[in-house]
Enzyme design. Structure first.
Site, PDB file in Angstrom:
ATOM      1  N   SER A 143      38.120  34.494  47.183  1.00  0.00           N
ATOM      2  CA  SER A 143      37.393  35.616  46.577  1.00  0.00           C
ATOM      3  C   SER A 143      38.338  36.564  45.824  1.00  0.00           C
ATOM      4  O   SER A 143      39.000  36.159  44.888  1.00  0.00           O
ATOM      5  CB  SER A 143      36.611  36.342  47.678  1.00  0.00           C
ATOM      6  OG  SER A 143      35.719  37.277  47.157  1.00  0.00           O
ATOM      7  N   ASP A 168      47.091  32.621  35.414  1.00  0.00           N
ATOM      8  CA  ASP A 168      46.582  32.356  34.068  1.00  0.00           C
ATOM      9  C   ASP A 168      47.360  33.118  32.995  1.00  0.00           C
ATOM     10  O   ASP A 168      47.496  32.645  31.862  1.00  0.00           O
ATOM     11  CB  ASP A 168      45.104  32.737  33.977  1.00  0.00           C
ATOM     12  CG  ASP A 168      44.201  31.665  34.561  1.00  0.00           C
ATOM     13  OD1 ASP A 168      44.716  30.632  35.020  1.00  0.00           O
ATOM     14  OD2 ASP A 168      42.966  31.865  34.553  1.00  0.00           O
ATOM     15  N   LYS A 192      36.363  30.201  45.912  1.00  0.00           N
ATOM     16  CA  LYS A 192      35.135  31.009  45.921  1.00  0.00           C
ATOM     17  C   LYS A 192      35.087  31.815  44.627  1.00  0.00           C
ATOM     18  O   LYS A 192      35.823  32.780  44.457  1.00  0.00           O
ATOM     19  CB  LYS A 192      35.080  31.949  47.125  1.00  0.00           C
ATOM     20  CG  LYS A 192      33.804  32.802  47.176  1.00  0.00           C
ATOM     21  CD  LYS A 192      33.776  33.666  48.428  1.00  0.00           C
ATOM     22  CE  LYS A 192      32.494  34.506  48.485  1.00  0.00           C
ATOM     23  NZ  LYS A 192      32.477  35.601  47.513  1.00  0.00           N
TER      24      LYS A 192
END
Length: 555
Positions: A288, A299, A313
């Site tokens: 989460s 990223d 999640k």
């Protein structure tokens, strides 16, 4: 003809959509009416009285389980638990408790809590809370008795093992207790700082900032390890705020989408550490909001991920009020990290015939690219840039922990070693381990290993299938003797592993969770790997990616 057909096709699609919506609404009304009638018939005709609150909660949860495991119903009584998860705050004595040997015991008072200040200690067996006996009670009942309005007193009577005067009583003044999400931070090498973050609650970003402020007082501090292993997440806003320490102001770190609504999250402040080399530690318990933090840093090529694949999640929940102070926590959107990928591992809208949900296989995931052009994938959690396996605990250690032998020994150690210990290079000596071995052997502990279970099954199958000859019986018996559990032998064979865990448990008796982490990371293979990467050219080599990927992106 085309100018006529296309509008007709569009009109048909609209009509079908309206028809489907009407059919859905009619089915909803029909089922609600049937459910109301069912409850009425049951209430009026069932042979015994119906526990209606429990029945309704069970029915509600059964319905919500067909959606996903994160959409949940909270009664008025459950609201406190939900608020504690999101804020980390509640009113009580500030201690973890556990059920053990017919008692509810103090597991660990929180640092600076009313329980700690009053002198309650791990292992204390709670006999009475105010005038209520708690012998044989469940943790839930005792927890309710201990909680209450800040400023009120609660009388607690306990039995403390391993001391001469074992019956002790305390009057503890309840307070508003705030759980800490950063149990430990410190330097793990002359140049590398370390922060363990356990959850994302309202004050998590403040705790991270305070830890960073303390670490930067070390003149050599030039690298950072952020440990998110076992962090199940929490508030999205805390994740965004924490990312603001490391990324330029205005950086998009998250996009959520659901029910035709989109929202973009960007960092809102100037970072204090925009360039410091970072490693983020992940494992299967990283989920989460923790995956938002780790995923954004990966990223944007702002950090390397080290450890094991995260949980996966990619769903966001929010709460809606219901009558009678109840709440419904609903999954309202999916989230996408900067590369554009959704890391949700399970698609709850596509269930197997038996209702189960399969994890997205790696072969069906899609390739995305980091800001420097490195390949990353969606659909199955975050894959670390460097995979380092966690320690795999042996059967003997698992049993020593689950049967509370190490917990008990740490309590004994604390009772017989008053004062304090130094965490610098703290460990269990051979003499102390010999004492522990005697303690365990004297307890009469019984346990089975995975080999025991396997050999029992082989013997069972051989007998049922008619292969239990005298020779095979002798062979299996020989294997049982050589491979089966032998407590004294296994305590020596896994000595080093067990000594490390005992040291971690004892450290909590003096310094709480922070003590455990401080001792644990000294021998942690993932932390060692992170230090090695951060303090070598390997760090930049990982973030650079490979030339094939960059060519594929036209870089």
């Amino acid at each position: 003809m085309k100018r006529i057909i296309l509008p007709l096709v569009a009109l048909t699609a609209i009509s079908l959509g309206a028809g489907a919506k009407k059919s859905h609404d009619m089915a909803l009304q029909r089922n609600l009416k049937t459910f109301n009638s069912m409850v009425k018939v049951l209430e009026e005709n069932y042979v015994d009285s119906i526990r209606i609150d429990e029945a309704f909660k069970a029915a509600s949860n059964a319905m919500l389980n067909t959606v996903d495991p994160y959409t949940e119903y909270y009664t008025a009584d459950d609201r406190d638990a939900l608020m504690k998860m999101t804020t980390g705050e509640y009113a009580g004595i500030g201690s973890y408790i556990t059920e053990y040997d017919g008692y509810v015991c103090i597991s660990q008072p929180m640092d600076g809590s009313p329980a700690a200040k009053a002198g309650l200690m791990p292992g204390d067996r709670i006999l009475k809370v105010d005038t209520v006996s708690t012998k044989g009670a469940k943790s839930e009942k005792v927890s309710k008795l201990l909680k209450g309005t800040p400023g009120t007193d609660v009388y607690i009577e306990v039995l403390r093992p391993y001391v001469a005067d074992s019956l002790k009583s305390f009057t503890v003044t309840r307070e508003k207790v705030m759980e800490r999400s950063v149990p430990y931070f410190g330097m793990v090498s002359p140049s590398t700082g370390f922060i363990r973050l356990n959850s994302y609650i309202m004050k998590s970003a403040e705790e991270i900032s305070a830890a960073l402020d303390s670490l930067k007082k070390n003149p050599g501090f030039s690298n950072l390890i952020l440990d998110l292993r076992g962090n199940g997440g929490g508030l999205v806003e805390s994740a965004i705020d924490i990312l603001g320490n490391f990324l330029p102001k205005g950086t998009q770190v998250l996009r959520t989408s659901g029910n035709g609504k989109e929202r973009v999250y960007k960092t809102t402040r100037n970072p204090e550490f925009p360039d410091m080399p970072m490693a983020v530690l992940t494992d299967g318990g990283t989920a989460s909001a923790a995956e938002i933090t780790a995923g954004a840093l990966q990223d944007l090529d702002r950090a390397v991920l080290i450890g094991n694949r995260s949980f996966g999640k990619g769903l966001v929940q929010t709460t809606f009020p219901l009558p009678h102070d109840a709440l419904l926590k609903v999954t309202v959107s999916k989230y996408y990290i900067p590369s554009g990928r959704l890391i949700q591992a399970l698609d709850y809208s596509r269930r197997n015939p038996d209702g189960s949900v399969a994890r997205t296989p790696d072969s069906l995931t899609n390739v995305y690219y980091t800001s420097r052009g490195r390949e990353v994938r969606d659909g199955g959690g975050l894959q670390p840039d460097s995979v380092v396996k966690n320690n795999i605990y042996s059967d003997i250690l698992y049993n020593l922990v689950t049967k509370n032998k190490i917990f008990d020994y740490a309590n004994k150690y604390r009772a017989t070693h008053p004062g304090s210990i130094s965490l610098d290079s703290f460990g269990i000596t051979d003499e102390e381990y010999a004492d522990f071995t005697e303690f365990v052997l004297g307890s009469g502990m019984k346990y089975d290993t995975s080999f025991d279970a396997l050999l029992k099954e082989i013997r069972k199958q051989a007998d049922e299938q008619g292969y239990m000859t005298e020779g095979n019986d002798s062979t299996i018996s020989a294997l049982e003797k050589s491979l089966g559990s032998d407590l004294a032998r296994d305590l020596q064979f896994k000595k080093d592993e067990i000594k490390d865990y005992i040291a971690e448990e004892i450290a909590t008796r003096y310094y709480g969770d922070g003590g455990r982490v401080a001792v644990e990371i000294v021998t942690d293979p993932v932390v060692k790997a992170a230090i090695g990467i951060l303090e070598s050219p390997a760090y930049e080599a990982i973030l650079k990616g490979n030339s094939k990927t960059e060519k594929a992106k036209g870089k």
